[in-house]
Each structure stands twice: as C-alpha cells, then as structure tokens.
Write an enzyme that holds these catalytic residues in place. Sequence first.
Site, PDB file in Angstrom:
ATOM      1  N   HIS A   1       0.866  -1.180   0.000  1.00 24.21           N
ATOM      2  CA  HIS A   1       0.000   0.000   0.000  1.00 24.21           C
ATOM      3  C   HIS A   1       0.905   1.233   0.000  1.00 24.21           C
ATOM      4  O   HIS A   1       2.019   1.173   0.530  1.00 24.21           O
ATOM      5  CB  HIS A   1      -0.829  -0.064   1.291  1.00 24.21           C
ATOM      6  CG  HIS A   1      -1.908   0.963   1.426  1.00 24.21           C
ATOM      7  ND1 HIS A   1      -1.657   2.261   1.797  1.00 24.21           N
ATOM      8  CD2 HIS A   1      -3.247   0.872   1.265  1.00 24.21           C
ATOM      9  CE1 HIS A   1      -2.804   2.918   1.870  1.00 24.21           C
ATOM     10  NE2 HIS A   1      -3.783   2.110   1.540  1.00 24.21           N
TER      11      HIS A   1
ATOM     12  N   ASP B   1       3.223  -4.308   7.964  1.00 23.80           N
ATOM     13  CA  ASP B   1       1.989  -3.544   7.816  1.00 23.80           C
ATOM     14  C   ASP B   1       0.859  -4.552   7.985  1.00 23.80           C
ATOM     15  O   ASP B   1       0.567  -5.335   7.085  1.00 23.80           O
ATOM     16  CB  ASP B   1       1.977  -2.897   6.416  1.00 23.80           C
ATOM     17  CG  ASP B   1       0.629  -2.294   6.072  1.00 23.80           C
ATOM     18  OD1 ASP B   1      -0.333  -2.485   6.839  1.00 23.80           O
ATOM     19  OD2 ASP B   1       0.535  -1.643   5.016  1.00 23.80           O
TER      20      ASP B   1
ATOM     21  N   GLN C   1      -4.390  -5.216   7.064  1.00 28.93           N
ATOM     22  CA  GLN C   1      -5.389  -6.147   6.518  1.00 28.93           C
ATOM     23  C   GLN C   1      -5.326  -7.523   7.163  1.00 28.93           C
ATOM     24  O   GLN C   1      -6.077  -8.414   6.777  1.00 28.93           O
ATOM     25  CB  GLN C   1      -5.202  -6.288   4.995  1.00 28.93           C
ATOM     26  CG  GLN C   1      -5.408  -5.012   4.229  1.00 28.93           C
ATOM     27  CD  GLN C   1      -6.810  -4.419   4.411  1.00 28.93           C
ATOM     28  OE1 GLN C   1      -7.748  -5.100   4.830  1.00 28.93           O
ATOM     29  NE2 GLN C   1      -6.947  -3.146   4.117  1.00 28.93           N
TER      30      GLN C   1
ATOM     31  N   LYS D   1     -10.476  -0.553  10.560  1.00 25.69           N
ATOM     32  CA  LYS D   1     -10.609  -1.722   9.690  1.00 25.69           C
ATOM     33  C   LYS D   1     -11.004  -2.957  10.492  1.00 25.69           C
ATOM     34  O   LYS D   1     -11.179  -4.031   9.945  1.00 25.69           O
ATOM     35  CB  LYS D   1      -9.294  -1.986   8.948  1.00 25.69           C
ATOM     36  CG  LYS D   1      -8.941  -0.882   7.952  1.00 25.69           C
ATOM     37  CD  LYS D   1      -7.735  -1.258   7.149  1.00 25.69           C
ATOM     38  CE  LYS D   1      -7.139  -0.099   6.384  1.00 25.69           C
ATOM     39  NZ  LYS D   1      -7.972   0.401   5.293  1.00 25.69           N
TER      40      LYS D   1
ATOM     41  N   CYS E   1      -4.725   2.479  -3.606  1.00 27.03           N
ATOM     42  CA  CYS E   1      -3.481   2.971  -2.996  1.00 27.03           C
ATOM     43  C   CYS E   1      -2.350   1.967  -3.197  1.00 27.03           C
ATOM     44  O   CYS E   1      -1.533   1.737  -2.294  1.00 27.03           O
ATOM     45  CB  CYS E   1      -3.646   3.268  -1.501  1.00 27.03           C
ATOM     46  SG  CYS E   1      -4.822   4.548  -1.168  1.00 27.03           S
TER      47      CYS E   1
END
Length: 405
Positions: free
Chosen positions: A122, A199, A202, A225, A363
């Site tokens: 991202h 990261d 997700q 999220k 993104c």
Amino acid sequence: MRYDVEALRRDFPILDRTVYGKPLVYLDNTATSQTPRVVVEAIENMYFNHKANVHRGVFSISQEATDMMEATRGKVCSYINAASPSEIIFTRGTTEGINLVASSFGSFMENGDEIILTAMEHHANIVPWQLLGSRKRIGLRVVPVRPDGSLDLDQYRNLFSERTRLVAVCHVSNVLGTVNPIQEMVDYAHSMGVPVLVDGAQAVPHMTIDMQALDADFYAFSSHKMYGPAGVGILYGKERWLEKMPPYQGGGEMISHVSFKKTTYAELPFKFEAGTPDFVDIAAFSACLDYISAIGIDAIEAHERELLEWTTAEMEKIPGMRIFGTAPGKCAVISFLMGDAHHYDTGMLLDKLGIAVRTGHHCAQPLMEALGIEGTVRASFGLYNTKAEAEAFIAALHRIAPMLM
Ligand code: PLP
C-alpha cells in the site's frame, strides 16, 4: 457454537440501510468496516460521563479517562500477545505508525542503506520510505509478485545485501488478499541481522496475531478496519528498539522535563505519543476488541472464507471475468475486472443495485503497474456479510455483465 450472522447483523444499524431503494450490501470492508452499537455506545459513554484530558488531571474524571485509555493499551497488549503494554503506541492509524518508524528508526539509516519492500505494498508502506530517501540516499529493493499474487521467497532472499537495514512488508495484501509467509520472512531477515516492520492493516481484522511468536520488530494496524472507531491505530514496537529510537513528534505528554537548555523525554510508550491522544476513541476501541473476542477471530475467519470460496467459484463462471489474486489461503478480498470494462463503470452500476464495492488503484499503484492495469473493482467481506448478500452480488454481476462485456 453456531455462527449466528443474523444476530451479529443486528449489532450494526447501518446494515439496515437502503441505497437507491435496494438493501445495502456492504462489500468494502477492506477500506473500512462498519462499527457495532456497543462501540458507538462506548464512545457516547466517554463523551457523556468521562471526558477529561488524560494523564494530566488529579481530579476524578481525568483519572477515569486515563484509566480507560490505559486499560485499552493493556487489552491490545494481550490481544496481540505483546511482551509489555509499553510496546503499544497509539497512533492515528497504520499510516502514522509506518511514518513514525520511517522518521524515527529511519534516523539510524545512512546514505547507501537499503530497505526491502514488496511490489504489493500500500502507498502507506512506500511513500514514507521515499520521503526518508529524499533526505538520505536510501535504496528501495522490491520483491516482485508472481502471477497468482504470491511472493517468490527466493527472490526475497536474493535482495538482501550488507546494506539492508529493514524489511517493510504487508502481512496481507489489500488488493490481492494474499497472506504473505510473514513468519518465514521475519525469520530469514533476522538470520541476516535485519529488523522487520509488518503492515498488518489487513491481517488483524481476519486472523490471530501473536507478536511474541512472530517476533516482528514493528507491526502497525488500524482500528477502523477492525470494526472500531476511525482515527486510532496501533504501532507495536519491540521495547529494545523503541528505547533507542528518538521521539517522532515533540509536544506535551512525550516529555519528562523541558527547559530551554535541555529537554528529557517520557518513558515508553509516552515518548511516542505527543499531544492529546484520541482518548475517546481509544477507550472505545476496548469494546471493539471485546466484541471480536466474544465472536472469536477464528470463527470470523472461517465465515469469511466460506463466503470467499463460494463467491469466487460463482464469479469464475461468468465469461470474461478476470480475478486478480488467487494465491492459496488468501483473505476474503476479491479484486476483479469484467472484460475490458472500466472498474469505475462496474462500481457505479453495482452501486445502483445497492452493492458497495471499491474501485480504483486501492493505494497500490506500483502493484497496478506490475499487473498492467489501472485499477480493479474490489469486493471484500467482513464478519456480518451473508450468503444472501454474496448471492445478491453475483446476481448483480450477471445483470450488469451484458452492459459491460
Ligand atoms: N496498509 C494497508 C495494507 C492498507 O490496506 C491500508 C488501508 O487501506 C493502510 C495501510 C493504511 O491504513 P490507514 O489509512 O488506516 O492508515
């Protein structure tokens, strides 16, 4: 215990909405997920009963607000099995967490040093490193993505050099749904003496995360999220790094003593939390973790997987359907294009039928470039999505297919 999706849906008032007179089918959970009533009530409770600035007041409600915020820190610590609450830093989101590391840990890097990223990152895990690279000459080495959306670990290993200072990689791709072999990647980087930032934006909403088992050096994610309030994120960092790293921002809360001659900084984690934090939403995030824990993240994952498998199989039956990201064990994210139709047109037509999907580059423009496309349509599932909604999505695709292909 049976997964009672209808009972869960009653916790999310927005799911009763209609769009263009059609029931809303919300399939943009990757961008942000909806928030259950208990979390909104926790926000209301903070505003109506406990609003006072944290860490400062001797008066009761300030101490209550402080305790509620710090209780969330403790809960996050157990939720991700960190070694200590002082390794949990509250941020505005994943983006800020990564920027914090780029700015603070990045101060240890020198001209000619290198960072390993992947082609599926991202922008939040690309641009902070480029900003760092605009101040110092930092080389970005990029692991390519294979046609099914997975990473080639041999290529990953080949990118290490004696100048590699960090690996910064997503746990799960927000476009392809690929779940990267993060444990292997961390283990290999460590065997080369290189720390790893993950990261996790997700991953955390869909799977169990264990910081002590994974042993990553930094791990960033966002509350919004995972059914929580917007404006709150978590950066996990190993204490031994955080102790050494300089503060990210200066101001109140992050100091021990200030004089015009010399300022000393607060203990962890406060050294990295300058200014008044979003204590209202942080306190409410606690209710969100309780909510997910009560359902069970494994049950959520299994439910989403069922929806993913059924929907993917049905989509594959539509002539001209192109699905991007087919790696085994992927998360419930389906990026697709219908023939050569523009993603935007597909998204607009689906919206008219009440179906909310994301369109565009998500993104992840470098990934789009690698795939040779400008963007995709992306449908992603959350804990409250139903088989009936998946059916409505498939029926809508059949309905619009003749208009687009
Ligand atoms: N990383 C990934 C993989 C994401 O999917 C996102 C958001 O979509 C981000 C980072 C940025 O998260 P936030 O906007 O909450 O900071």
